[in-house]
Design an enzyme around this catalytic site. Sequence first.
Site, short mmCIF file in Angstrom:
data_model
loop_
_atom_site.label_atom_id
_atom_site.label_comp_id
_atom_site.label_asym_id
_atom_site.label_seq_id
_atom_site.Cartn_x
_atom_site.Cartn_y
_atom_site.Cartn_z
N ARG A 53 25.37 27.76 45.75
CA ARG A 53 27.10 28.01 45.76
C ARG A 53 27.46 28.97 47.27
O ARG A 53 27.46 28.49 48.12
CB ARG A 53 26.35 29.03 45.07
CG ARG A 53 26.54 29.48 43.35
CD ARG A 53 27.31 30.50 42.73
NE ARG A 53 28.26 30.12 43.02
CZ ARG A 53 29.34 31.60 43.06
NH1 ARG A 53 28.90 32.15 42.50
NH2 ARG A 53 30.73 31.54 43.37
N ASP A 78 24.27 36.58 43.71
CA ASP A 78 24.95 36.96 44.87
C ASP A 78 23.18 37.30 46.04
O ASP A 78 23.28 37.60 46.97
CB ASP A 78 25.66 37.61 44.94
CG ASP A 78 27.04 37.10 44.28
OD1 ASP A 78 27.12 36.00 44.61
OD2 ASP A 78 28.23 37.91 43.72
N GLU A 239 38.46 37.89 48.66
CA GLU A 239 38.27 37.56 49.77
C GLU A 239 39.31 36.25 50.29
O GLU A 239 40.62 36.71 49.22
CB GLU A 239 36.83 36.49 48.84
CG GLU A 239 35.51 36.73 48.57
CD GLU A 239 35.21 36.42 47.41
OE1 GLU A 239 33.62 35.75 47.59
OE2 GLU A 239 35.39 35.84 46.04
N ARG A 255 42.01 37.39 46.99
CA ARG A 255 41.29 37.37 46.41
C ARG A 255 42.16 39.03 45.39
O ARG A 255 42.05 39.73 45.77
CB ARG A 255 40.46 37.38 45.46
CG ARG A 255 39.54 37.43 44.68
CD ARG A 255 37.81 37.54 44.73
NE ARG A 255 37.55 37.63 43.14
CZ ARG A 255 36.11 37.64 43.31
NH1 ARG A 255 35.66 36.53 43.84
NH2 ARG A 255 35.57 37.87 42.11
N ARG A 316 36.94 30.63 34.72
CA ARG A 316 37.06 29.66 36.06
C ARG A 316 36.62 27.99 35.53
O ARG A 316 34.90 28.17 35.38
CB ARG A 316 35.25 30.49 36.78
CG ARG A 316 35.38 31.43 37.34
CD ARG A 316 34.97 31.90 38.83
NE ARG A 316 34.56 33.22 39.44
CZ ARG A 316 34.23 33.95 40.09
NH1 ARG A 316 32.93 33.10 40.42
NH2 ARG A 316 34.81 34.97 40.85
N TYR A 345 34.42 27.82 43.42
CA TYR A 345 34.59 28.37 44.77
C TYR A 345 35.14 27.44 45.21
O TYR A 345 34.39 26.40 44.91
CB TYR A 345 33.74 29.13 45.97
CG TYR A 345 33.49 31.09 45.54
CD1 TYR A 345 34.36 31.11 44.44
CD2 TYR A 345 33.04 31.72 46.51
CE1 TYR A 345 34.14 32.86 44.16
CE2 TYR A 345 33.18 32.61 45.95
CZ TYR A 345 33.36 33.77 44.84
OH TYR A 345 33.10 34.86 45.23
N GLU A 367 33.36 24.00 43.80
CA GLU A 367 31.62 24.09 42.96
C GLU A 367 32.16 23.66 41.13
O GLU A 367 33.28 23.94 40.76
CB GLU A 367 31.29 25.74 42.61
CG GLU A 367 30.83 26.51 43.98
CD GLU A 367 30.17 27.66 43.82
OE1 GLU A 367 29.99 28.58 44.46
OE2 GLU A 367 31.30 28.63 42.43
#
Length: 388
Positions: A53, A78, A239, A255, A316, A345, A367
């Site tokens: 990722r 994460d 981000e 973001r 997403r 992302y 991704e």
Amino acid sequence: MALFHCTRDVNVVNPNPVPYRSCDLLQMQIKPLIYDEQLLWVSDGAGEVNTYRIPLLTFTSRGSLLAFTEARKNSSDDIGAKFIAMRRSRDRGATWSPTSFIVDDGILVDGLNLGSVVVDEQTGSVLLIYSLCFHKYQCSPSSTMLVESIDDGLSWSAPRNLSVQLGVKSFAPGPGFGIQKRLSPAAGRLVVCGHGTIEGDGVFCILSDDHGRTWRNGGSLRSIPYNQPKQSQDFNPDECQPVEMQDGSIMINVRNQNNYHCRCRMVVRSLDGGETLPVEELRFDQTLVVDPAVAAGALQKEDVLYFSNPANSQKRINMTLRWSYTNGSTWEGEAMQIWPGPSCYSSMTSLVGNSVEDKKYIYVIYEKGHKDCDETVSIAKIHLYGGR
């Protein structure tokens, strides 16, 4: 319309020829087409890696294309132990080296987080900045780390802890690329921007004026309320991706984590080389309203600004490329769908040079999946005029 010009012979009628772009690109509208696409990493749980990722991408000063990603060892979370994985291409993305792990955080519970890559065009160095213990989960303090390659990505230095210079506040660079200022103010400066955690959230930039040897804290755009838990629609910039504009300012696409003001992107400009991020230079991009709160890509190339994200307000999905001839104040109504399915992302790069061929292409790493967006990391080479 993109205004590209041909050089002309100096003569009495026109003693000052207009700047060279390319006769082949004279006043051509952007109409992108995917020229080639390759899967760089597949999250199949094989070997030492569970999930890939957070992809990054850059060209080196020698023309090599470097791709990076987190290689999460035990799960897709994460938080957890990770490698930084890298692949390298010497032929503009046609073929790639095998994966190498250039950083290993061991068995840290709260391992590394990518990160930003920045190329120093003056020295040729490639600097990769990441964080350790960013979430402060069963560890403390957070650290901002740097590894450097001086041989075009073939080998990398031991990690260097920048927290001695910057302090131990949690700072997650990018994810994406940092910039080296080409124009004044502060030409030559390295600028890397990222975000903080609950211990100090918002957007922050770090600066180096000596080619990455020393770093200091620069501008910040802090959340409201600062250093406190957030609720829906609180001001919480997250981000981000900086790009240098034609006037030497730095535009940072951000973001909008808690959908403050709108479900759209924040944009803030620095007019002093990253020293400050004044609220007077903050706006909300009402064209980029379709965004599920995600890290996105931005790139300035040949006076055109490009933007990539999963263009859907709820999920997403639908990785999309947009472009602007007006520095992002307006966006073209036409957009290019890179992938309709799950996608998260993304980051972009292009080769800066005088070659007509290189002016035609940008590269998007993102991704991509069929059920979930963390199934693969893919790179698309996009011909900006291939759809004409």
